[in-house]
Design a protein around this motif. Structure first.
Motif, mmCIF file in Angstrom:
data_model
loop_
_atom_site.group_PDB
_atom_site.id
_atom_site.type_symbol
_atom_site.label_atom_id
_atom_site.label_comp_id
_atom_site.label_asym_id
_atom_site.label_seq_id
_atom_site.Cartn_x
_atom_site.Cartn_y
_atom_site.Cartn_z
ATOM 1 N N THR A 12 16.246 -12.444 33.809
ATOM 2 C CA THR A 12 17.351 -12.163 32.891
ATOM 3 C C THR A 12 16.839 -11.588 31.589
ATOM 4 O O THR A 12 17.405 -10.635 31.041
ATOM 5 C CB THR A 12 18.167 -13.435 32.628
ATOM 6 O OG1 THR A 12 18.681 -13.937 33.868
ATOM 7 C CG2 THR A 12 19.323 -13.165 31.680
ATOM 8 N N GLY A 157 26.293 -12.539 45.586
ATOM 9 C CA GLY A 157 24.909 -12.239 45.251
ATOM 10 C C GLY A 157 23.972 -13.415 45.140
ATOM 11 O O GLY A 157 24.365 -14.583 45.199
ATOM 12 N N PRO A 268 18.469 -10.581 42.284
ATOM 13 C CA PRO A 268 19.018 -9.402 42.963
ATOM 14 C C PRO A 268 18.463 -8.099 42.408
ATOM 15 O O PRO A 268 18.110 -7.996 41.228
ATOM 16 C CB PRO A 268 20.528 -9.515 42.690
ATOM 17 C CG PRO A 268 20.629 -10.340 41.444
ATOM 18 C CD PRO A 268 19.492 -11.306 41.503
ATOM 19 N N GLU A 272 21.840 -4.186 44.496
ATOM 20 C CA GLU A 272 22.625 -5.366 44.874
ATOM 21 C C GLU A 272 23.573 -5.759 43.753
ATOM 22 O O GLU A 272 24.750 -6.092 44.006
ATOM 23 C CB GLU A 272 21.685 -6.518 45.222
ATOM 24 C CG GLU A 272 20.945 -6.313 46.536
ATOM 25 C CD GLU A 272 19.818 -7.319 46.737
ATOM 26 O OE1 GLU A 272 19.413 -7.497 47.900
ATOM 27 O OE2 GLU A 272 19.329 -7.905 45.736
ATOM 28 N N ARG A 273 23.088 -5.733 42.529
ATOM 29 C CA ARG A 273 23.969 -6.087 41.408
ATOM 30 C C ARG A 273 25.144 -5.122 41.316
ATOM 31 O O ARG A 273 26.274 -5.524 41.023
ATOM 32 C CB ARG A 273 23.200 -6.090 40.089
ATOM 33 C CG ARG A 273 22.147 -7.185 39.967
ATOM 34 C CD ARG A 273 21.722 -7.401 38.522
ATOM 35 N NE ARG A 273 21.441 -6.181 37.809
ATOM 36 C CZ ARG A 273 20.271 -5.552 37.804
ATOM 37 N NH1 ARG A 273 19.256 -6.057 38.504
ATOM 38 N NH2 ARG A 273 20.101 -4.436 37.116
ATOM 39 N N ASN A 276 27.823 -6.185 43.658
ATOM 40 C CA ASN A 276 28.368 -7.543 43.525
ATOM 41 C C ASN A 276 29.565 -7.599 42.593
ATOM 42 O O ASN A 276 29.680 -6.819 41.641
ATOM 43 C CB ASN A 276 27.286 -8.487 42.987
ATOM 44 C CG ASN A 276 26.186 -8.755 43.981
ATOM 45 O OD1 ASN A 276 26.364 -8.549 45.182
ATOM 46 N ND2 ASN A 276 25.045 -9.208 43.492
ATOM 47 N N ASP A 300 28.816 -7.991 38.454
ATOM 48 C CA ASP A 300 27.789 -8.959 38.822
ATOM 49 C C ASP A 300 27.494 -9.907 37.659
ATOM 50 O O ASP A 300 27.438 -9.480 36.500
ATOM 51 C CB ASP A 300 26.513 -8.209 39.201
ATOM 52 C CG ASP A 300 25.363 -9.141 39.469
ATOM 53 O OD1 ASP A 300 25.240 -9.620 40.610
ATOM 54 O OD2 ASP A 300 24.569 -9.393 38.528
ATOM 55 N N TYR A 302 24.810 -11.230 36.498
ATOM 56 C CA TYR A 302 23.674 -10.868 35.646
ATOM 57 C C TYR A 302 23.994 -9.663 34.771
ATOM 58 O O TYR A 302 23.602 -9.616 33.594
ATOM 59 C CB TYR A 302 22.430 -10.608 36.501
ATOM 60 C CG TYR A 302 21.876 -11.884 37.072
ATOM 61 C CD1 TYR A 302 21.160 -12.771 36.276
ATOM 62 C CD2 TYR A 302 22.112 -12.225 38.393
ATOM 63 C CE1 TYR A 302 20.670 -13.963 36.789
ATOM 64 C CE2 TYR A 302 21.631 -13.421 38.918
ATOM 65 C CZ TYR A 302 20.910 -14.281 38.113
ATOM 66 O OH TYR A 302 20.441 -15.466 38.623
ATOM 67 N N ASP A 303 24.723 -8.703 35.318
ATOM 68 C CA ASP A 303 25.119 -7.556 34.498
ATOM 69 C C ASP A 303 26.066 -8.000 33.389
ATOM 70 O O ASP A 303 25.982 -7.509 32.251
ATOM 71 C CB ASP A 303 25.775 -6.485 35.369
ATOM 72 C CG ASP A 303 24.771 -5.766 36.263
ATOM 73 O OD1 ASP A 303 23.557 -5.860 35.995
ATOM 74 O OD2 ASP A 303 25.191 -5.125 37.240
#
Length: 348
Positions: A12, A157, A268, A272-273, A276, A300, A302-303
């Motif tokens: 992250t 994800g 991911p 992949e992100r 998601n 996603d 994380y995004d």
């Protein structure tokens, strides 16, 4: 104004650091792994600071000349306290991306101390807990007399190494919720329900998410329960794991699982992100039986964490957040999640 990103080379932290540079920010990259820091620093052309959180004097001196710290290094049960100690002493604002409810509790208990030092303590500026906190605030706007909140999420994800290690630490813990303003063990018959998060009903299980603290702080509502959607495979594993719950709480088993996670979990990929999505749901109820529901579709997790954490940091650095302990929606309102591209409110 200077932002220090701690844990900058983690999954992250690296996403956040790269995005900060892309935005024209010049963050200071920090952490305890000097080799990883220097490699990332060369790549991003950023300055780096290597320090270990176990040496309080070093932490204090390292953050003394920065305006805000964004902590991306989990498990936050280990990293938050020493950084907050240093921030309060030096007058440095603190943000992080934790979802650990005990960390929120600990920071909330330092509200008066931080207020006296004119320091903002703003944990949970990622997927944990920006969208759920904004949903909670929006629900209270619709039902000001709400006495109970239920919140939840359904995300696609994989997870990063730090997230997985935090989850390992929580294995076998008692399922808790907030009732009458206090955190209590949740009765077995209230631990699972079916929820339409935004793409049809799915089974969900109560989880010890940070909103048990933040939603109560943001809204003043005393009853809060948080749920996570259960994919079929996870639901089966939960049933199989129940008999060995006590074993999962033992130190040797947790240590072994932590080592496995540290060696094998990466997080991911960008592709992949991009594919998601996540869905966030909230339900408010009054004693008179009124019910309101809000749902979000987000990119996603994380995004979303990258965009939300940097937006929060920018606002804190601009002086737009209150001193003391606060929450994303408490500081910036229920619309704060809209700073993230791709967020859609589904019930409007």
């Amino acid at each position: 104004m200077t932002l220090l990103v701690y844990g900058a080379y983690g999954y992250t932290g690296a996403l956040v650091s790269r995005a900060a540079v892309d935005r024209g920010t010049d963050p200071i990259l920090a952490g305890r792994d000097g080799d990883a820091l220097r490699e990332l620093g060369r790549d991003l052309r950023c300055s780096v600071r290597e320090f270990d959180l176990s040496i309080p004097e070093a932490v204090t001196e390292t953050v003394r000349d920065v305006d805000a710290v964004l902590n991306c290094a989990g498990p936050f049960a280990s990293t938050a306290a020493p950084l907050v100690d240093a921030c309060v002493e030096t007058g440095t604002d603190y943000l992080d991306v934790t979802g650990e409810f005990r960390v929120f509790e600990a920071l909330a208990a330092r509200d008066a101390e931080a207020t006296a030092a004119d320091v903002t303590l703003l944990p949970g500026v990622g997927f944990d807990v920006v969208p759920t906190d904004c949903v909670a605030a929006a629900l209270l706007d619709r039902l000001p007399d709400a006495t109970a909140l239920a919140l939840g999420f359904d995300a696609d994800g994989d997870v990063s190494r730090g997230t997985a290690r935090t989850a390992v630490r929580g294995l076998g813990e008692t399922v808790v919720a907030r009732r009458g303003g206090a955190l209590v063990s949740l009765p077995t018959d209230e631990r699972e329900r079916r929820i339409d998060f935004g793409r049809g009903e799915r089974p969900a299980a109560a989880v010890p998410w940070g909103d048990l603290v933040t939603a109560a702080h943001t809204t003043g509502v005393g009853d809060v329960t948080v749920y996570a959607a259960l994919p079929p495979r996870v639901a089966r594993l939960r049933r199989l794991a129940r008999p060995v719950g006590p074993l999962l709480r033992t130190r040797p088993v947790r240590w072994l699982l932590d080592r496995v996670v540290a060696a094998r979990v990466e997080g991911p990929t960008a592709a992949e992100r991009a594919a998601n999505r996540a869905f966030v749901w909230g339900e408010a109820r009054t004693d008179a039986g009124e019910v309101a529901v809000e749902r979000l579709r987000t990119p996603d997790p994380y995004d979303l964490t990258v965009e939300a954490s940097l937006a929060a940091a920018e606002r804190v650095l601009a002086g737009d957040a209150p001193s003391g302990f606060t929450t994303p929606a408490g500081a910036f309102g229920s619309s704060f999640v809209d700073v993230v591209d791709g967020v859609t409110w589904l019930d409007r």
